[in-house]
Design a protein around this motif. Sequence first.
Motif, PDB file in Angstrom:
ATOM      1  N   ALA A 194      55.441  70.203  67.901  1.00 47.28           N
ATOM      2  CA  ALA A 194      55.946  68.997  68.565  1.00 47.28           C
ATOM      3  C   ALA A 194      55.453  67.752  67.852  1.00 47.28           C
ATOM      4  O   ALA A 194      56.199  66.781  67.648  1.00 47.28           O
ATOM      5  N   ALA A 195      54.173  67.765  67.444  1.00 46.39           N
ATOM      6  CA  ALA A 195      53.622  66.627  66.713  1.00 46.39           C
ATOM      7  C   ALA A 195      54.287  66.480  65.353  1.00 46.39           C
ATOM      8  O   ALA A 195      54.592  65.364  64.905  1.00 46.39           O
ATOM      9  N   ILE A 196      54.524  67.599  64.688  1.00 47.18           N
ATOM     10  CA  ILE A 196      55.190  67.569  63.381  1.00 47.18           C
ATOM     11  C   ILE A 196      56.587  66.980  63.508  1.00 47.18           C
ATOM     12  O   ILE A 196      57.023  66.161  62.688  1.00 47.18           O
ATOM     13  N   MET A 197      57.321  67.370  64.546  1.00 44.64           N
ATOM     14  CA  MET A 197      58.685  66.871  64.711  1.00 44.64           C
ATOM     15  C   MET A 197      58.702  65.385  65.044  1.00 44.64           C
ATOM     16  O   MET A 197      59.566  64.645  64.565  1.00 44.64           O
ATOM     17  N   ALA A 198      57.759  64.931  65.856  1.00 43.34           N
ATOM     18  CA  ALA A 198      57.690  63.500  66.167  1.00 43.34           C
ATOM     19  C   ALA A 198      57.382  62.700  64.911  1.00 43.34           C
ATOM     20  O   ALA A 198      58.018  61.673  64.631  1.00 43.34           O
ATOM     21  N   ALA A 199      56.414  63.184  64.124  1.00 47.69           N
ATOM     22  CA  ALA A 199      56.053  62.498  62.877  1.00 47.69           C
ATOM     23  C   ALA A 199      57.200  62.545  61.881  1.00 47.69           C
ATOM     24  O   ALA A 199      57.473  61.559  61.175  1.00 47.69           O
ATOM     25  N   TYR A 200      57.874  63.689  61.814  1.00 39.71           N
ATOM     26  CA  TYR A 200      59.030  63.818  60.915  1.00 39.71           C
ATOM     27  C   TYR A 200      60.125  62.821  61.267  1.00 39.71           C
ATOM     28  O   TYR A 200      60.694  62.155  60.394  1.00 39.71           O
ATOM     29  N   ALA A 201      60.447  62.718  62.571  1.00 42.24           N
ATOM     30  CA  ALA A 201      61.517  61.815  63.003  1.00 42.24           C
ATOM     31  C   ALA A 201      61.186  60.372  62.635  1.00 42.24           C
ATOM     32  O   ALA A 201      62.043  59.639  62.108  1.00 42.24           O
ATOM     33  N   LEU A 202      59.957  59.960  62.870  1.00 40.52           N
ATOM     34  CA  LEU A 202      59.563  58.596  62.526  1.00 40.52           C
ATOM     35  C   LEU A 202      59.552  58.400  61.017  1.00 40.52           C
ATOM     36  O   LEU A 202      60.004  57.364  60.505  1.00 40.52           O
ATOM     37  N   GLY A 203      59.047  59.383  60.286  1.00 34.55           N
ATOM     38  CA  GLY A 203      59.001  59.275  58.832  1.00 34.55           C
ATOM     39  C   GLY A 203      60.376  59.229  58.208  1.00 34.55           C
ATOM     40  O   GLY A 203      60.643  58.403  57.324  1.00 34.55           O
ATOM     41  N   GLU A 204      61.274  60.102  58.667  1.00 33.09           N
ATOM     42  CA  GLU A 204      62.616  60.076  58.073  1.00 33.09           C
ATOM     43  C   GLU A 204      63.386  58.847  58.518  1.00 33.09           C
ATOM     44  O   GLU A 204      64.218  58.329  57.777  1.00 33.09           O
ATOM     45  N   GLY A 205      63.132  58.362  59.728  1.00 33.65           N
ATOM     46  CA  GLY A 205      63.762  57.121  60.143  1.00 33.65           C
ATOM     47  C   GLY A 205      63.408  55.987  59.210  1.00 33.65           C
ATOM     48  O   GLY A 205      64.267  55.200  58.780  1.00 33.65           O
ATOM     49  N   LEU A 206      62.124  55.897  58.852  1.00 33.16           N
ATOM     50  CA  LEU A 206      61.696  54.889  57.890  1.00 33.16           C
ATOM     51  C   LEU A 206      62.248  55.203  56.504  1.00 33.16           C
ATOM     52  O   LEU A 206      62.643  54.304  55.756  1.00 33.16           O
ATOM     53  N   GLY A 207      62.312  56.484  56.167  1.00 35.03           N
ATOM     54  CA  GLY A 207      62.822  56.883  54.860  1.00 35.03           C
ATOM     55  C   GLY A 207      64.271  56.510  54.642  1.00 35.03           C
ATOM     56  O   GLY A 207      64.705  56.297  53.498  1.00 35.03           O
ATOM     57  N   ARG A 208      65.051  56.418  55.709  1.00 34.86           N
ATOM     58  CA  ARG A 208      66.467  56.049  55.562  1.00 34.86           C
ATOM     59  C   ARG A 208      66.627  54.615  55.072  1.00 34.86           C
ATOM     60  O   ARG A 208      67.676  54.253  54.543  1.00 34.86           O
TER      61      ARG A 208
END
Length: 296
Positions: A152-166
Amino acid sequence: MISNEAFVISLGLFFAGLALWAFKRLPDENWQILASIPIEKNSGDLWHGLNLTYYGLLTANALVLAVAILIILLGALQVPATLTLAVITVVLLVCLPAAKWVARLIEGKQHTFTVAGAFFVGIFVAPAILQIFNLAAARTGATRIPVIPALAAIMAAYALGEGLGRLACISFGCCYGKSLPEVHPILRRIFENWHFVFSGKMKKISYASGMDGKQVVPVQAITAVLYIAVGLVSTLLFLRGHYALGLLVATAVTQGWRALSEALRADYRGQGKISAYQVMGVVAIFCAAGLAYAHG
């Protein structure tokens, strides 16, 4: 001590300010090349150099932020930062090369990468790596990592990271949307006052599709907003102890949108009406649901 809500709101304000600036500035030509390092001079007066891009800077920042968020979230579960970094390192050692392998397999290109491919590999690799670390911890008496909370923590961090990555995609002009005349009239009306117009012959949208200067669907911005929003929601769910729900929400929204957004994209995504990336997104949702059920 800062409350869970205040932490999430602070993150949201930071992301909102950065995103608003990025949507306005990054489509312009002068926000692609950050710096140029001269390498050698030819027989005339021209230099060969190495270009450093805002794409690289923003992507690196996205990765650093995602790692920082993951350390904070797993730290709330009393997982040492060194252990978190060890897990991240092993996952990245597998997923970063996969970003190239999957793109080569699907798109047939030698010099491109796909976050979708890296994520798809990661959804299978991360649980296995966590289990391996826990087996080692059982023998040594080290800290065990709870699987579903960690995912769950990985997915939350992933979503925020990829959001910034876009935002990096906006700067480089990749992952671009269709031109407004190509989309359904309803979507055309929605985006007639909110669209991107990219400038610069070095942006991918120009040399790959000749669509610089045209009004296009701001699919990168939509993705950024959606991923950041669900990342914030998933972070709050995690901090409140709703681990399985946070995992499912983050996976369903990010991967569901990955499948749906293909209909708005104009860049090459492989052969067929339904791309492999769309299939991978749907499969990832079922995998997350299966993991949550199996460990429930």
